[in-house]
Design a protein around this motif. Structure first.
Motif, PDB file in Angstrom:
ATOM      1  N   ASN A  35      42.260  43.508  42.379  1.00  0.00           N
ATOM      2  CA  ASN A  35      43.302  44.409  42.868  1.00  0.00           C
ATOM      3  C   ASN A  35      44.387  43.769  43.716  1.00  0.00           C
ATOM      4  O   ASN A  35      45.384  44.423  44.029  1.00  0.00           O
ATOM      5  CB  ASN A  35      42.671  45.553  43.666  1.00  0.00           C
ATOM      6  N   GLY A 108      47.461  46.091  43.124  1.00  0.00           N
ATOM      7  CA  GLY A 108      47.033  47.008  42.083  1.00  0.00           C
ATOM      8  C   GLY A 108      46.254  46.304  40.983  1.00  0.00           C
ATOM      9  O   GLY A 108      46.215  45.083  40.927  1.00  0.00           O
ATOM     10  N   PRO A 109      45.632  47.100  40.128  1.00  0.00           N
ATOM     11  CA  PRO A 109      44.828  46.486  39.055  1.00  0.00           C
ATOM     12  C   PRO A 109      45.677  45.684  38.096  1.00  0.00           C
ATOM     13  O   PRO A 109      46.844  45.983  37.889  1.00  0.00           O
ATOM     14  CB  PRO A 109      44.185  47.693  38.374  1.00  0.00           C
TER      15      PRO A 109
END
Length: 110
Positions: A35, A108-109
């Motif tokens: 992430n 973020g992913p």
């Protein structure tokens, strides 16, 4: 060949200015997970990262020196202590106006 070690959760990461070591330092990924990825970029004056897009939101935090960051239709100079947020997919480029180091953080992913 061994993998480059990254910081582990709970480990202190030194992001102080490199000072006189700036000229001999290299760009290095400090931390990487699913992430978040944090990279310390080191650039010589005059070096350019041509326009590109990041697949995730990013922040750029200048630690020392001066960079010109182009995104969202404008050029902004960042110096030590300044940070900029860029949305995923936004075209951007960087020009190093002085020898500099800065943190690039992708959020973020993947």
């Amino acid at each position: 060949m061994m993998a480059i070690p990254h910081a582990q959760p709970g480990e202190v990461i030194n992001v102080q200015p490199l000072g006189k070591e700036l000229a001999t330092s290299q760009t290095r990924t400090l931390f990487k997970s699913d992430n978040i990825e944090i990279i310390r970029l080191v650039m010589a004056a005059g070096k350019v990262l041509t326009e590109h897009k990041a697949p995730r939101d990013i922040t750029v935090q200048c630690l020392e020196g001066v960079i010109a960051f182009t995104a969202m239709g404008k050029v902004q100079q960042l110096s030590a202590g300044q940070m900029l947020l860029v949305a995923a997919g936004e075209p951007h480029s960087v020009e190093c106006l002085e020898p500099a180091s800065f943190l690039l953080t992708l959020y973020g992913p993947k």
